[in-house]
Design a protein around this motif. Structure first.
Motif, PDB file in Angstrom:
ATOM      1  N   LYS A 109       0.814  -1.213   0.000  1.00 37.43           N
ATOM      2  CA  LYS A 109       0.000   0.000   0.000  1.00 37.43           C
ATOM      3  C   LYS A 109       0.853   1.272   0.000  1.00 37.43           C
ATOM      4  CE  LYS A 109      -4.115  -1.900   2.195  1.00 37.43           C
ATOM      5  NZ  LYS A 109      -4.958  -1.687   1.012  1.00 37.43           N
ATOM      6  N   ARG A 110       0.396   2.229  -0.751  1.00 32.79           N
ATOM      7  CA  ARG A 110       1.099   3.524  -0.826  1.00 32.79           C
ATOM      8  C   ARG A 110       0.286   4.601  -0.103  1.00 32.79           C
ATOM      9  NH1 ARG A 110       6.024   3.396  -1.709  1.00 32.79           N
ATOM     10  NH2 ARG A 110       5.551   1.802  -0.218  1.00 32.79           N
ATOM     11  N   ASP A 111      -0.844   4.163   0.425  1.00 33.24           N
ATOM     12  CA  ASP A 111      -1.743   5.075   1.127  1.00 33.24           C
ATOM     13  C   ASP A 111      -2.501   4.263   2.162  1.00 33.24           C
ATOM     14  OD1 ASP A 111      -3.680   7.830   0.494  1.00 33.24           O
ATOM     15  OD2 ASP A 111      -4.564   6.151   1.580  1.00 33.24           O
ATOM     16  N   ILE A 112      -2.400   4.704   3.410  1.00 35.27           N
ATOM     17  CA  ILE A 112      -3.104   3.999   4.489  1.00 35.27           C
ATOM     18  C   ILE A 112      -3.947   5.013   5.237  1.00 35.27           C
ATOM     19  CG2 ILE A 112      -2.856   2.850   6.713  1.00 35.27           C
ATOM     20  CD1 ILE A 112      -1.870   0.883   5.003  1.00 35.27           C
ATOM     21  N   HIS A 113      -5.235   4.869   5.160  1.00 29.76           N
ATOM     22  CA  HIS A 113      -6.144   5.759   5.889  1.00 29.76           C
ATOM     23  C   HIS A 113      -5.813   7.238   5.636  1.00 29.76           C
ATOM     24  CE1 HIS A 113      -6.647   2.249   8.994  1.00 29.76           C
ATOM     25  NE2 HIS A 113      -7.101   1.948   7.783  1.00 29.76           N
ATOM     26  N   GLY A 114      -5.386   7.540   4.421  1.00 29.25           N
ATOM     27  CA  GLY A 114      -5.095   8.930   4.076  1.00 29.25           C
ATOM     28  C   GLY A 114      -3.658   9.361   4.316  1.00 29.25           C
ATOM     29  N   HIS A 115      -2.860   8.498   4.944  1.00 27.31           N
ATOM     30  CA  HIS A 115      -1.458   8.823   5.196  1.00 27.31           C
ATOM     31  C   HIS A 115      -0.623   8.361   4.003  1.00 27.31           C
ATOM     32  CE1 HIS A 115      -3.024   9.385   9.162  1.00 27.31           C
ATOM     33  NE2 HIS A 115      -3.225   8.090   9.357  1.00 27.31           N
ATOM     34  N   LYS A 116       0.330   9.167   3.590  1.00 29.58           N
ATOM     35  CA  LYS A 116       1.156   8.820   2.433  1.00 29.58           C
ATOM     36  C   LYS A 116       2.325   7.924   2.848  1.00 29.58           C
ATOM     37  CE  LYS A 116       4.195  11.461  -0.042  1.00 29.58           C
ATOM     38  NZ  LYS A 116       4.556  12.792  -0.522  1.00 29.58           N
ATOM     39  N   VAL A 117       2.350   6.718   2.299  1.00 27.13           N
ATOM     40  CA  VAL A 117       3.385   5.742   2.649  1.00 27.13           C
ATOM     41  C   VAL A 117       4.579   5.859   1.708  1.00 27.13           C
ATOM     42  CG1 VAL A 117       3.905   3.293   2.876  1.00 27.13           C
ATOM     43  CG2 VAL A 117       1.635   4.139   3.503  1.00 27.13           C
ATOM     44  N   GLU A 118       5.767   5.991   2.267  1.00 26.40           N
ATOM     45  CA  GLU A 118       6.982   6.058   1.447  1.00 26.40           C
ATOM     46  C   GLU A 118       7.862   4.833   1.643  1.00 26.40           C
ATOM     47  OE1 GLU A 118       8.611   9.817   2.598  1.00 26.40           O
ATOM     48  OE2 GLU A 118       7.067  10.955   1.530  1.00 26.40           O
ATOM     49  N   ASP A 119       7.797   4.250   2.814  1.00 26.09           N
ATOM     50  CA  ASP A 119       8.595   3.062   3.125  1.00 26.09           C
ATOM     51  C   ASP A 119       7.794   2.126   4.003  1.00 26.09           C
ATOM     52  OD1 ASP A 119      11.338   3.318   2.050  1.00 26.09           O
ATOM     53  OD2 ASP A 119      11.317   5.179   3.212  1.00 26.09           O
ATOM     54  N   VAL A 120       8.194   0.881   3.979  1.00 27.41           N
ATOM     55  CA  VAL A 120       7.535  -0.114   4.833  1.00 27.41           C
ATOM     56  C   VAL A 120       8.607  -1.007   5.428  1.00 27.41           C
ATOM     57  CG1 VAL A 120       5.828  -1.959   4.932  1.00 27.41           C
ATOM     58  CG2 VAL A 120       5.585  -0.160   3.227  1.00 27.41           C
ATOM     59  N   GLN A 121       8.430  -1.359   6.687  1.00 26.80           N
ATOM     60  CA  GLN A 121       9.311  -2.339   7.299  1.00 26.80           C
ATOM     61  C   GLN A 121       8.450  -3.347   8.026  1.00 26.80           C
ATOM     62  OE1 GLN A 121      13.104  -1.511   9.437  1.00 26.80           O
ATOM     63  NE2 GLN A 121      12.800   0.574   8.749  1.00 26.80           N
ATOM     64  N   SER A 122       8.626  -4.600   7.664  1.00 26.89           N
ATOM     65  CA  SER A 122       7.857  -5.669   8.298  1.00 26.89           C
ATOM     66  C   SER A 122       8.834  -6.704   8.814  1.00 26.89           C
ATOM     67  CB  SER A 122       6.919  -6.308   7.286  1.00 26.89           C
ATOM     68  OG  SER A 122       6.056  -5.318   6.740  1.00 26.89           O
ATOM     69  N   THR A 123       8.853  -6.849  10.114  1.00 27.42           N
ATOM     70  CA  THR A 123       9.827  -7.758  10.713  1.00 27.42           C
ATOM     71  C   THR A 123       9.183  -8.767  11.643  1.00 27.42           C
ATOM     72  OG1 THR A 123      11.333  -5.865  10.730  1.00 27.42           O
ATOM     73  CG2 THR A 123      12.030  -7.831  11.913  1.00 27.42           C
ATOM     74  N   PHE A 124       9.607 -10.011  11.488  1.00 27.93           N
ATOM     75  CA  PHE A 124       9.181 -11.074  12.389  1.00 27.93           C
ATOM     76  C   PHE A 124      10.330 -11.308  13.357  1.00 27.93           C
ATOM     77  CE2 PHE A 124       7.083 -11.941   8.320  1.00 27.93           C
ATOM     78  CZ  PHE A 124       5.762 -12.067   8.719  1.00 27.93           C
ATOM     79  N   TYR A 125      10.017 -11.477  14.618  1.00 30.47           N
ATOM     80  CA  TYR A 125      11.039 -11.758  15.624  1.00 30.47           C
ATOM     81  C   TYR A 125      10.779 -13.140  16.199  1.00 30.47           C
ATOM     82  CZ  TYR A 125      11.920  -6.749  15.475  1.00 30.47           C
ATOM     83  OH  TYR A 125      12.219  -5.487  15.066  1.00 30.47           O
ATOM     84  N   GLY A 126      11.819 -13.898  16.426  1.00 30.27           N
ATOM     85  CA  GLY A 126      11.633 -15.224  16.995  1.00 30.27           C
ATOM     86  C   GLY A 126      12.906 -16.039  16.931  1.00 30.27           C
ATOM     87  N   VAL A 127      12.740 -17.331  16.717  1.00 25.35           N
ATOM     88  CA  VAL A 127      13.892 -18.224  16.655  1.00 25.35           C
ATOM     89  C   VAL A 127      13.927 -18.867  15.279  1.00 25.35           C
ATOM     90  CG1 VAL A 127      15.054 -20.187  17.729  1.00 25.35           C
ATOM     91  CG2 VAL A 127      13.592 -18.693  19.120  1.00 25.35           C
ATOM     92  N   CYS A 128      15.049 -18.741  14.606  1.00 26.95           N
ATOM     93  CA  CYS A 128      15.154 -19.252  13.237  1.00 26.95           C
ATOM     94  C   CYS A 128      15.231 -20.783  13.205  1.00 26.95           C
ATOM     95  CB  CYS A 128      16.333 -18.621  12.512  1.00 26.95           C
ATOM     96  SG  CYS A 128      17.935 -19.301  12.984  1.00 26.95           S
ATOM     97  N   LYS A 129      14.972 -21.308  12.043  1.00 28.88           N
ATOM     98  CA  LYS A 129      14.951 -22.748  11.818  1.00 28.88           C
ATOM     99  C   LYS A 129      16.189 -23.442  12.377  1.00 28.88           C
ATOM    100  CE  LYS A 129      13.882 -23.513   7.442  1.00 28.88           C
ATOM    101  NZ  LYS A 129      14.027 -23.891   6.008  1.00 28.88           N
ATOM    102  N   ARG A 130      17.336 -22.860  12.043  1.00 31.75           N
ATOM    103  CA  ARG A 130      18.598 -23.470  12.462  1.00 31.75           C
ATOM    104  C   ARG A 130      18.743 -23.499  13.984  1.00 31.75           C
ATOM    105  NH1 ARG A 130      24.026 -21.242  11.436  1.00 31.75           N
ATOM    106  NH2 ARG A 130      22.974 -19.623  10.252  1.00 31.75           N
ATOM    107  N   CYS A 131      18.418 -22.383  14.631  1.00 35.83           N
ATOM    108  CA  CYS A 131      18.540 -22.342  16.095  1.00 35.83           C
ATOM    109  C   CYS A 131      17.518 -23.250  16.772  1.00 35.83           C
ATOM    110  CB  CYS A 131      18.407 -20.903  16.599  1.00 35.83           C
ATOM    111  SG  CYS A 131      19.852 -19.903  16.201  1.00 35.83           S
ATOM    112  N   LEU A 132      16.355 -23.399  16.155  1.00 41.71           N
ATOM    113  CA  LEU A 132      15.334 -24.303  16.700  1.00 41.71           C
ATOM    114  C   LEU A 132      15.903 -25.716  16.752  1.00 41.71           C
ATOM    115  CD1 LEU A 132      12.008 -23.247  14.938  1.00 41.71           C
ATOM    116  CD2 LEU A 132      12.497 -23.100  17.382  1.00 41.71           C
ATOM    117  N   LYS A 133      16.590 -26.093  15.688  1.00 40.20           N
ATOM    118  CA  LYS A 133      17.166 -27.428  15.592  1.00 40.20           C
ATOM    119  C   LYS A 133      18.265 -27.618  16.639  1.00 40.20           C
ATOM    120  CE  LYS A 133      17.287 -29.306  11.425  1.00 40.20           C
ATOM    121  NZ  LYS A 133      17.707 -29.380  10.014  1.00 40.20           N
ATOM    122  N   ASN A 134      19.115 -26.609  16.801  1.00 39.81           N
ATOM    123  CA  ASN A 134      20.212 -26.695  17.773  1.00 39.81           C
ATOM    124  C   ASN A 134      19.735 -26.742  19.212  1.00 39.81           C
ATOM    125  OD1 ASN A 134      21.962 -26.596  15.641  1.00 39.81           O
ATOM    126  ND2 ASN A 134      22.419 -24.415  15.870  1.00 39.81           N
TER     127      ASN A 134
END
Lengths: 136, 136
Positions: A109-134
């Motif tokens: 989206k370049r527009d959210i509820h009337g606000h002008k979007v220029e950048d987006v950052q979407s981050t998931f935090y947790g434990v990665c596949k490799r560390c889960l295995k270890n």
DNA sequence: CTCTAACATTAGAATTATTCTAAAACAATA
DNA sequence: TATTGTTTTAGAATAATTCTAATGTTAGAG
């Protein structure tokens, strides 16, 4: 080298020696380095290289849309050589940052509820596949 | 007050005087304050209040799932009184952080490509509605 | 080619959010 | 009330980033 110079010029960035070195380092990187990572890596090969230049260059590159700034870690800023927004996964255990390729209409989206979007950052935090295995 | 004490106990947090004060401040806030915002606001009413306590308390609250830590600003960490993940909009002009209520299936995932997801942060950066209007 | 003005780089100092430290205060329980 | 573990405190320490002012570089005009 000629192609790198042109890449910078096309983005309106004056192609100085230092900027080309940082550009080359970033584009050859598959990780998401911090300013300090970059400074230390370059310092080895080019002893006369200032911290301030790394910070200035990263700022210039970000403004020019050459790279992307990731503020997903409260300790320090990471940089992504790929300027196109995409999701990331930050592993709390190994601190690795992984690119996540996933279809997401909301992030486009370049527009959210009337606000002008220029950048987006979407981050998931947790434990990665490799560390889960270890962990087992 | 009794209900606030119980809210902390239920989350496994020892309800000390300082923690209750911070809790009350946060739950009464519709913004996304920084540790410093909180420290300064509380310092006025309660002169003997240490910065370290604010940081410790925010850490404890975050771990207990009472609040949410937002690392969307590279300068400082913001805190959201609402622990349920939701999207945010960060205005580059007025620096305001707005809650964005939008349906997003991607942000609900608890597993991405085998990585275990514990938290999600989705932030839009740009110019908010109000600043867009003022710019004209 | 050379001059000049604008821009970029440098080393190190300054800033500032956050964390650490060690002592004092407090709470809970026996 | 004594004891033990937890919390708070003030201020020092840390560390990422920005600032400063001097020096070096670039590119376009003449």
């Amino acid at each position: 080298m000629e192609d790198k110079i042109n890449a910078l010029i096309e983005k309106g960035v004056v192609p100085t020696t230092q900027r080309l070195i940082v550009f080359q380092y970033l584009k050859g990187s598959k990780t998401h380095p911090t300013a300090d990572n970059i400074y230390n890596a370059l310092k080895k090969r080019h002893p006369i290289f200032s911290r301030a230049t790394v910070y200035n260059t990263l700022f210039i590159f970000k403004e020019a849309g050459i790279i992307q700034e990731l503020t997903l870690d409260k300790k320090e800023v990471h940089y992504d050589p790929n300027p196109v927004p995409h999701h990331h996964f930050y592993c709390k255990v190994c601190k690795d940052i992984l690119n996540i390729d996933i279809e997401c209409s909301v992030a486009k989206k370049r527009d959210i509820h009337g606000h002008k979007v220029e950048d987006v950052q979407s981050t998931f935090y947790g434990v990665c596949k490799r560390c889960l295995k270890n962990e087992q």
